[in-house]
Design a protein around this motif. Structure first.
Motif, short mmCIF file in Angstrom:
data_model
loop_
_atom_site.label_atom_id
_atom_site.label_comp_id
_atom_site.label_asym_id
_atom_site.label_seq_id
_atom_site.Cartn_x
_atom_site.Cartn_y
_atom_site.Cartn_z
N GLY A 43 -2.88 -3.78 3.26
CA GLY A 43 -2.77 -4.60 2.06
C GLY A 43 -1.64 -4.27 1.11
N SER A 70 -8.01 -6.35 8.74
CA SER A 70 -8.10 -7.01 7.45
C SER A 70 -8.09 -5.97 6.34
N LYS A 72 -9.47 -6.23 3.70
CA LYS A 72 -10.80 -6.23 3.07
C LYS A 72 -11.72 -5.21 3.71
N ILE A 73 -11.32 -4.70 4.90
CA ILE A 73 -12.12 -3.71 5.63
C ILE A 73 -11.47 -2.35 5.47
#
Length: 318
Positions: A43, A70, A72-73
């Protein structure tokens, strides 16, 4: 830069009848087994977005369809889940591939924590880090150099696209050709390998200029390349150009022919990691309409090279 043993492996690949230096075969011969690259998303985004970004890149970046890749993980879960899945398929050793975005766009201390953690798995033999040529500061490369000294295989996946300044300006890349050259040389000083990402069919770029990119990267002794067609996706400046008639994508035959030409002008000792893109989601792809699948393109390129009676490096001269 590739060493004597690497060169021997590539020579062996050609002796077995292959027409270009396929990275997957090289890795299997080098390590006596297949190695899987685990793609992860940490990210970090891209520093160039504040300047409008590249004309082919959506504002939020291209969506990634790989399961468990991701931001988000948590990184630990991304690695664990993918490693578990690939072990079931027989893989025992892995690279961690920092994939979407500019993965050196963070303070060196933060990056070291991430890299140290990724290399803490006994199954991990190295890192592959996707980034821009203008985001490879000395302190970050020096950290990576320590991993090389400790026996890890460290790669920088470098966004090159073209070795022509006018093309980089059309693309709004936000860096110069000199930044690309410096990045490659700085990595080589530290034993870090470089895989350059090259796009064929860029706006305003001639056949001769594309072949010059192959020759320049060869003379810089880059270790590997990934070759892609330019894809028009929704929400980009390139899409605006496309609908205005200012840019047209290559058709499949044009692209395959260009890839063959590019390979012929490339040093025979540059490894070929890819000859096309991952699947671009149809929901965002505007053009081209033909299927971009890597295996299909690779097979067609091999067929054309065979028909030509040629191979990688056939037209490369120092």
């Amino acid at each position: 830069m590739l060493n004597y043993d690497d060169i021997k492996i590539i020579d062996e690949i050609y002796s077995e009848g292959y027409l270009f230096a396929q990275y997957g075969i090289y890795i299997k011969k080098k390590f006596k087994q297949k190695i899987f690259k685990i793609p992860v998303d940490i990210g970090l985004g891209c520093p160039h977005k504040k300047n409008g970004g590249c004309i082919f890149c959506p504002e939020m970046g291209r969506p990634i369809s790989v399961k468990y890749c991701s931001a988000k993980i948590p990184l630990k879960e991304q690695i664990k889940k993918q490693m578990e899945n690939q072990k079931k398929k027989g893989f025992k050793k892995f690279y961690i591939y920092f994939y979407p975005g500019t993965n050196t766009y963070a303070p060196a201390e933060k990056l070291k924590e991430i890299w140290d953690f990724s290399l803490s798995y006994k199954e991990v033999i190295g890192l592959s880090i996707g980034t821009r040529p203008d985001c490879l500061e000395k302190e970050k490369l020096d950290i990576l150099a320590e991993y090389v000294e400790n026996g890890y295989d460290i790669w920088i996946d470098l966004g090159v696209q073209s070795m022509h300044q006018k093309t980089l300006e059309i693309l709004n890349r936000g860096h110069d050709v000199s930044d690309i050259i410096k990045a490659i040389k700085d990595c080589h000083k530290r034993g870090i390998k470089v895989c350059g990402h090259v796009i064929l069919g860029l706006p305003g770029e001639s056949w001769k200029e594309m072949m010059e990119t192959a020759k320049i990267l060869s003379l810089l002794e880059i270790e590997a390349v990934k070759i892609y067609p330019l894809v028009v996706v929704k929400g980009t400046k390139l899409e605006e150009m496309y609908w205005k008639g200012e840019y047209r994508t290559l058709d499949e035959n044009q692209y395959i022919s260009l890839v063959c030409d590019f390979l012929e002008h490339l040093s025979p000792y540059v490894l070929i990691q890819r000859l096309s893109k991952d699947k671009v989601p149809e929901s965002i792809k505007v053009s081209p309409e033909w299927y971009l699948g890597r295996l299909k393109i690779m097979n067609k390129v091999s067929e054309i090279l065979k028909k030509r009676g040629t191979k990688q490096g056939a037209r490369f001269f120092r």
